[in-house]
Scaffold this motif. Sequence first.
Motif, PDB file in Angstrom:
ATOM      1  N   GLU A 183       0.830  -1.203   0.000  1.00  0.00           N
ATOM      2  CA  GLU A 183       0.000   0.000   0.000  1.00  0.00           C
ATOM      3  C   GLU A 183       0.868   1.257   0.000  1.00  0.00           C
ATOM      4  O   GLU A 183       0.577   2.236  -0.698  1.00  0.00           O
ATOM      5  N   ARG A 184       1.933   1.245   0.765  1.00  0.00           N
ATOM      6  CA  ARG A 184       2.810   2.427   0.825  1.00  0.00           C
ATOM      7  C   ARG A 184       3.505   2.659  -0.517  1.00  0.00           C
ATOM      8  O   ARG A 184       3.627   3.808  -0.961  1.00  0.00           O
ATOM      9  N   LEU A 185       3.973   1.603  -1.160  1.00  0.00           N
ATOM     10  CA  LEU A 185       4.600   1.763  -2.472  1.00  0.00           C
ATOM     11  C   LEU A 185       3.603   2.324  -3.478  1.00  0.00           C
ATOM     12  O   LEU A 185       3.914   3.259  -4.233  1.00  0.00           O
ATOM     13  N   ASN A 186       2.398   1.764  -3.496  1.00  0.00           N
ATOM     14  CA  ASN A 186       1.383   2.250  -4.433  1.00  0.00           C
ATOM     15  C   ASN A 186       1.055   3.716  -4.184  1.00  0.00           C
ATOM     16  O   ASN A 186       0.815   4.488  -5.122  1.00  0.00           O
ATOM     17  N   GLY A 187       1.051   4.118  -2.920  1.00  0.00           N
ATOM     18  CA  GLY A 187       0.803   5.508  -2.602  1.00  0.00           C
ATOM     19  C   GLY A 187       1.900   6.417  -3.121  1.00  0.00           C
ATOM     20  O   GLY A 187       1.624   7.509  -3.647  1.00  0.00           O
ATOM     21  N   CYS A 188       3.155   5.972  -3.009  1.00  0.00           N
ATOM     22  CA  CYS A 188       4.281   6.747  -3.530  1.00  0.00           C
ATOM     23  C   CYS A 188       4.151   6.933  -5.041  1.00  0.00           C
ATOM     24  O   CYS A 188       4.320   8.040  -5.565  1.00  0.00           O
ATOM     25  N   ILE A 189       3.824   5.859  -5.746  1.00  0.00           N
ATOM     26  CA  ILE A 189       3.671   5.918  -7.202  1.00  0.00           C
ATOM     27  C   ILE A 189       2.544   6.876  -7.584  1.00  0.00           C
ATOM     28  O   ILE A 189       2.681   7.714  -8.482  1.00  0.00           O
ATOM     29  N   GLU A 190       1.408   6.768  -6.883  1.00  0.00           N
ATOM     30  CA  GLU A 190       0.271   7.640  -7.183  1.00  0.00           C
ATOM     31  C   GLU A 190       0.608   9.108  -6.939  1.00  0.00           C
ATOM     32  O   GLU A 190       0.230   9.991  -7.722  1.00  0.00           O
ATOM     33  N   GLY A 191       1.324   9.374  -5.849  1.00  0.00           N
ATOM     34  CA  GLY A 191       1.691  10.746  -5.540  1.00  0.00           C
ATOM     35  C   GLY A 191       2.611  11.349  -6.587  1.00  0.00           C
ATOM     36  O   GLY A 191       2.430  12.508  -6.997  1.00  0.00           O
ATOM     37  N   MET A 192       3.582  10.566  -7.050  1.00  0.00           N
ATOM     38  CA  MET A 192       4.509  11.059  -8.069  1.00  0.00           C
ATOM     39  C   MET A 192       3.784  11.342  -9.375  1.00  0.00           C
ATOM     40  O   MET A 192       4.028  12.355 -10.032  1.00  0.00           O
ATOM     41  N   ARG A 193       2.876  10.450  -9.746  1.00  0.00           N
ATOM     42  CA  ARG A 193       2.123  10.667 -10.983  1.00  0.00           C
ATOM     43  C   ARG A 193       1.225  11.890 -10.879  1.00  0.00           C
ATOM     44  O   ARG A 193       1.091  12.660 -11.836  1.00  0.00           O
ATOM     45  N   GLU A 194       0.626  12.071  -9.725  1.00  0.00           N
ATOM     46  CA  GLU A 194      -0.232  13.242  -9.526  1.00  0.00           C
ATOM     47  C   GLU A 194       0.571  14.535  -9.662  1.00  0.00           C
ATOM     48  O   GLU A 194       0.050  15.556 -10.125  1.00  0.00           O
ATOM     49  N   MET A 195       1.860  14.472  -9.296  1.00  0.00           N
ATOM     50  CA  MET A 195       2.725  15.654  -9.364  1.00  0.00           C
ATOM     51  C   MET A 195       3.494  15.735 -10.675  1.00  0.00           C
ATOM     52  O   MET A 195       4.368  16.577 -10.848  1.00  0.00           O
ATOM     53  N   GLY A 196       3.173  14.842 -11.635  1.00  0.00           N
ATOM     54  CA  GLY A 196       3.749  14.931 -12.970  1.00  0.00           C
ATOM     55  C   GLY A 196       4.995  14.103 -13.219  1.00  0.00           C
ATOM     56  O   GLY A 196       5.574  14.184 -14.301  1.00  0.00           O
ATOM     57  N   LEU A 197       5.424  13.278 -12.245  1.00  0.00           N
ATOM     58  CA  LEU A 197       6.586  12.398 -12.449  1.00  0.00           C
ATOM     59  C   LEU A 197       6.086  11.003 -12.804  1.00  0.00           C
ATOM     60  O   LEU A 197       5.942  10.127 -11.955  1.00  0.00           O
TER      61      LEU A 197
END
Length: 312
Positions: A183-197
């Motif tokens: 869950e923590r890894l998926n959250g990191c990925i989602e956050g980066m995508r939301e910020m354009g990375l």
Amino acid sequence: GTVDRALHNRPGIGAETKAKILQAVKELNYKPDLMARSLAKGKTMTIGVVLFDLYNRSFAQIMEAVEVKSREYGYFVYLVLTGKDGEKEKKCIEHLAGRKVDGMILLSVNSGEPFNKFLKSLNIPIVTIYNRVSGDWPYVGINDRQAMKHAACHIIRHGYEKIVYICPPLRHRGIRNIYTQEERLNGCIEGMREMGLEDGPVVIQDKQYVEALKKVDVRLAKTAILCACDIYALEVMNFLKSEGYRIPQDVGVMGFDNIDVLKYVSPALTTVEYCVEEIGARATACLVSQLEQRDCPRITLLDYKIVEGGSI
């Protein structure tokens, strides 16, 4: 019956007789037979706790909270440590069941329907923490995905262009129950995508994660190292300092958990905070509610917040 009334301060006994009985109890150093009492009541007034280990400071804090809260409710605690071994975990659970604990608090590395059936066969209340097993058992934790998403967004808002994500347990994906870490890894990925990375993080899941980090050039872009727990972050900070890196000028570091030893760290570690002790206290309260035939929430998610240190 007369002795019982004296020992438990019940009516129906004269003061003189009660005094004689209590004096005899003192002289004989009498102690009640707890096994006999448990057979009579159908309860042992004990709770089993199944954890990975106590090396992780968070687990030690949870255990402390469980023990304190259990005593408030009149229960004693049996602790078993599994070392993250699935078969050992089952044996530990069977051992506690054999000891007739009234219920269990479980941090599991097992999952799947066979394991779920195994737990059901025990016919005792169970509360799970951190790693979910199934919807059949009450769960206490935080929204790990959302929390790590916020952590990643926080890092990028500070101008970082690259995130190295460190989480050694991810190497056990598909083998063990690592629900929290996934869950923590998926959250990191989602956050980066939301910020354009869109490329996501560089993920390090090696057991020797510091050695693996040496192979990553953190100078190519403004880089932050986001760790799935504070313990990893502390090791990373020690390594970076030994290599002459300045934190955060050369590379940023962020953790997760806000364990109590962070007050000794410099620079102060930016991390995600939630009340670790509250997980133990809420899990205990939920379990006791079941034992006393009261309603218990199926899912309890605690609040969290980002604690700004000097490492990002």
